[in-house]
Motif scaffolding. Sequence first.
Motif, PDB file in Angstrom:
ATOM      1  N   ARG A   1     -12.003   2.176  -9.183  1.00  0.00           N
ATOM      2  CA  ARG A   1     -11.694   2.016  -7.975  1.00  0.00           C
ATOM      3  C   ARG A   1     -12.167   3.421  -7.144  1.00  0.00           C
ATOM      4  O   ARG A   1     -12.395   3.574  -7.640  1.00  0.00           O
ATOM      5  CB  ARG A   1      -9.751   2.601  -8.346  1.00  0.00           C
ATOM      6  CG  ARG A   1      -8.908   0.902  -8.796  1.00  0.00           C
ATOM      7  CD  ARG A   1      -7.964   1.485  -9.252  1.00  0.00           C
ATOM      8  NE  ARG A   1      -7.328   1.946  -8.079  1.00  0.00           N
ATOM      9  CZ  ARG A   1      -5.587   2.854  -8.164  1.00  0.00           C
ATOM     10  NH1 ARG A   1      -5.198   2.518  -9.695  1.00  0.00           N
ATOM     11  NH2 ARG A   1      -5.250   3.272  -7.402  1.00  0.00           N
TER      12      ARG A   1
ATOM     13  N   ALA B   1     -15.320  -4.200   1.467  1.00  0.00           N
ATOM     14  CA  ALA B   1     -14.193  -4.298   0.842  1.00  0.00           C
ATOM     15  C   ALA B   1     -13.755  -3.819  -0.450  1.00  0.00           C
ATOM     16  O   ALA B   1     -12.483  -3.400  -0.567  1.00  0.00           O
ATOM     17  CB  ALA B   1     -13.709  -5.907   0.561  1.00  0.00           C
ATOM     18  N   SER B   2     -14.682  -3.161  -1.161  1.00  0.00           N
ATOM     19  CA  SER B   2     -14.748  -2.643  -2.754  1.00  0.00           C
ATOM     20  C   SER B   2     -14.245  -0.471  -1.686  1.00  0.00           C
ATOM     21  O   SER B   2     -14.139  -0.223  -2.469  1.00  0.00           O
ATOM     22  CB  SER B   2     -15.837  -2.501  -3.249  1.00  0.00           C
ATOM     23  OG  SER B   2     -17.031  -1.903  -2.486  1.00  0.00           O
TER      24      SER B   2
ATOM     25  N   THR C   1     -12.449  -0.026   0.221  1.00  0.00           N
ATOM     26  CA  THR C   1     -10.760   0.737   0.339  1.00  0.00           C
ATOM     27  C   THR C   1      -9.783   0.844  -0.564  1.00  0.00           C
ATOM     28  O   THR C   1      -9.723   0.384  -1.986  1.00  0.00           O
ATOM     29  CB  THR C   1      -9.938  -1.190   0.834  1.00  0.00           C
ATOM     30  OG1 THR C   1      -9.279  -0.692   1.888  1.00  0.00           O
ATOM     31  CG2 THR C   1     -10.161  -2.146   0.439  1.00  0.00           C
TER      32      THR C   1
ATOM     33  N   SER D   1      -7.522  -5.230   4.797  1.00  0.00           N
ATOM     34  CA  SER D   1      -8.775  -4.454   4.196  1.00  0.00           C
ATOM     35  C   SER D   1      -9.527  -4.960   3.209  1.00  0.00           C
ATOM     36  O   SER D   1     -10.666  -4.389   2.654  1.00  0.00           O
ATOM     37  CB  SER D   1      -8.069  -3.340   3.579  1.00  0.00           C
ATOM     38  OG  SER D   1      -7.949  -2.336   4.897  1.00  0.00           O
ATOM     39  N   ARG D   2      -8.372  -6.268   2.299  1.00  0.00           N
ATOM     40  CA  ARG D   2      -9.462  -6.755   1.619  1.00  0.00           C
ATOM     41  C   ARG D   2      -9.719  -8.051   1.502  1.00  0.00           C
ATOM     42  O   ARG D   2     -10.785  -8.820   0.749  1.00  0.00           O
ATOM     43  CB  ARG D   2      -8.597  -7.134   0.549  1.00  0.00           C
ATOM     44  CG  ARG D   2      -7.426  -5.946  -0.220  1.00  0.00           C
ATOM     45  CD  ARG D   2      -8.014  -5.154  -1.745  1.00  0.00           C
ATOM     46  NE  ARG D   2      -7.524  -4.460  -1.935  1.00  0.00           N
ATOM     47  CZ  ARG D   2      -8.400  -3.431  -3.757  1.00  0.00           C
ATOM     48  NH1 ARG D   2      -9.213  -3.721  -3.255  1.00  0.00           N
ATOM     49  NH2 ARG D   2      -7.867  -2.483  -3.505  1.00  0.00           N
ATOM     50  N   SER D   3     -10.255  -8.066   2.919  1.00  0.00           N
ATOM     51  CA  SER D   3     -10.639  -9.720   3.643  1.00  0.00           C
ATOM     52  C   SER D   3     -12.250  -9.101   3.766  1.00  0.00           C
ATOM     53  O   SER D   3     -12.264  -8.628   5.100  1.00  0.00           O
ATOM     54  CB  SER D   3     -10.157  -9.978   4.642  1.00  0.00           C
ATOM     55  OG  SER D   3     -10.994 -11.736   5.045  1.00  0.00           O
TER      56      SER D   3
ATOM     57  N   THR E   1      -5.402  -9.082   2.489  1.00  0.00           N
ATOM     58  CA  THR E   1      -6.341 -10.405   3.440  1.00  0.00           C
ATOM     59  C   THR E   1      -6.091 -10.619   4.501  1.00  0.00           C
ATOM     60  O   THR E   1      -6.769 -11.362   5.307  1.00  0.00           O
ATOM     61  CB  THR E   1      -6.449 -11.070   1.701  1.00  0.00           C
ATOM     62  OG1 THR E   1      -5.293 -12.145   2.048  1.00  0.00           O
ATOM     63  CG2 THR E   1      -7.100 -10.420   1.248  1.00  0.00           C
TER      64      THR E   1
ATOM     65  N   GLU F   1      -4.393  -4.823  -3.230  1.00  0.00           N
ATOM     66  CA  GLU F   1      -4.179  -5.917  -3.952  1.00  0.00           C
ATOM     67  C   GLU F   1      -3.321  -6.614  -2.346  1.00  0.00           C
ATOM     68  O   GLU F   1      -2.417  -6.705  -2.050  1.00  0.00           O
ATOM     69  CB  GLU F   1      -4.126  -6.532  -4.881  1.00  0.00           C
ATOM     70  CG  GLU F   1      -3.030  -5.935  -5.168  1.00  0.00           C
ATOM     71  CD  GLU F   1      -2.963  -6.760  -6.420  1.00  0.00           C
ATOM     72  OE1 GLU F   1      -3.013  -8.198  -7.043  1.00  0.00           O
ATOM     73  OE2 GLU F   1      -2.233  -5.928  -7.095  1.00  0.00           O
TER      74      GLU F   1
ATOM     75  N   SER G   1       0.717  -0.937   0.255  1.00  0.00           N
ATOM     76  CA  SER G   1       0.070   0.178  -0.244  1.00  0.00           C
ATOM     77  C   SER G   1       0.816   1.288  -0.067  1.00  0.00           C
ATOM     78  O   SER G   1       0.627   2.408  -0.624  1.00  0.00           O
ATOM     79  CB  SER G   1      -0.536   0.455   1.061  1.00  0.00           C
ATOM     80  OG  SER G   1      -1.868  -0.884   1.096  1.00  0.00           O
TER      81      SER G   1
END
Length: 541
Positions: A324, A282-283, A285, A266-268, A292, A289, A42
């Motif tokens: 995004r 999760a969409s 954040t 954040s992606r989980s 998780t 990628e 990130s």
Amino acid sequence: MEHIYDVVVVGSGAAGLTAALTARLRGLTALVIEKTGRYGGSTAISGGALWVPGNPYLDHQGLGESRTKAEQYLQATVGDRVPAELKTAYLDRGPEMLRFLRDKTRHVRFQYARGYSDYYPERPGGFGAGRSIEPPVFDLRRLGPLLGQMRRSELPTYGMVMTSTEFNKVNMMMRTWAGKGTAVKIGLRAVKSLLTGARPASLGESLIARLRLSLAEAGGDVWVSTPLKDLLVEEGRIAGVVAEREGRTVTIRARRGVVLASGGFSRSQEMRERFLPAPTDASWTSAAEGQTGDVIDVALAQGAALDLMDRVWGMPSAVPPGERPVFLVTDRAVPGLMIVNGRGERYLNEALPYAEFVDRMYAEDAVPSWMIIDSRTKNRYLVLNHFPGQPFKKAWLKSGFVKKGGSAEDLADQIGLPAGTLRKTFDRYNTLALRGEDTDFGRGDSAYDNYYGDPTLPNPNLAPLDKPPFYAIPLVPGDIGTKGGLVIDARARVLREDGSPIEGLYAAGNASASVMGETYPGAGATIGPAMTFGYIAAMDL
């Protein structure tokens, strides 16, 4: 398949690269493993700033910085939510880390972001001029073949590269001579790049490039597409990791220890629903990628303690269909803009620090909220990554993501808000704007508010909403990462529930519970601690 290093680092953002680089500079062999096919995490898609009180780049800036003021400010923001020993370690070791990297590498350099205010400058120890530093522009050609595996920010800058302090001025290109001059400077930089073949990068890309090139020159290794599968435990201590590489299971022994620096969760969606306030998605954040929370379960199996799992580095965001998220750092501070809840009422100072803004969205049951601007604001300032006067994407208007109306009542009808309430909110806001004082929520009272405001106005953050057409965009409580994770001590060692350290296991960055607790003191209060505790872990090893 077995490999042996002194130190194995999981994750290739600023925390992980700093840990590996420090280890190599102290004579240890070091390997970074990265789950995805791109290093940088990130950090690479961030603003790249660091907030480290007392750091050497603040010397001779005339701030009047002192250890006492830094301690006062941390107490006034973070408070007692974080153990005193962690805050002390941060204040002691953060400046030490920056001096070490400055003195021991050719590339890891920063410059003072003058004027980028602390987020709460009016609190004891706060500075309106700020403490944040950022990396200078860096030519990516210097990375050579390493560039191919670097994560890129993909910001829609149309070939123009700028630092955060330059962006602050460019945001006012239609309003101030400083803005116009900075825009010309950035344009000339772009032309020079086209003529010379240079690959300038700024912000998080510059920081990651500097760390990665330094690590390469120091002889450290980075393996991408190598996800962590488990920790290797021998005789009660962490002795390495089990990972997957090129379709095969590999054992990587770590003679000294393992540093977990793989970011948050954040992606989980499953972990978000388990730990974070609802609603959550999760969409929403803007984290990279692969974030998780992979290290959580493997560390829990070793008895690790967790903290701050219900907190995020909040960032109010607009999420266009199929795109995004667009996070709103500067947009909310410009004049001629207001944000309302589902009842059509203002409920906060729109220019609040972004993490606090997200907290207020949940506290006021204002998910989603609606950002409303008029055509004058659209033509004067950068809004949602659109330059002044640049039309919103046709797809945004066609899909209804952006609502466009000739009056408050027209917007209310499209959004589904009470027309009478929204009209009253418009009228009240305009009355305050004409007075130049937000007596309802204090917008414009803080130096932080003013930083992204319009300096040509009596109140840099207020102007009437009276030039149709009007636009409304839905906002959600997005984030740039999660705050919760493994509990660490002042040596960055991962702790069990009883407070004892797990031998051989360290953590830094968003894989660990934040030293900033439930708040966000200034720009770079994510990356500053990430690099500091990555450095501390390597030095302890």
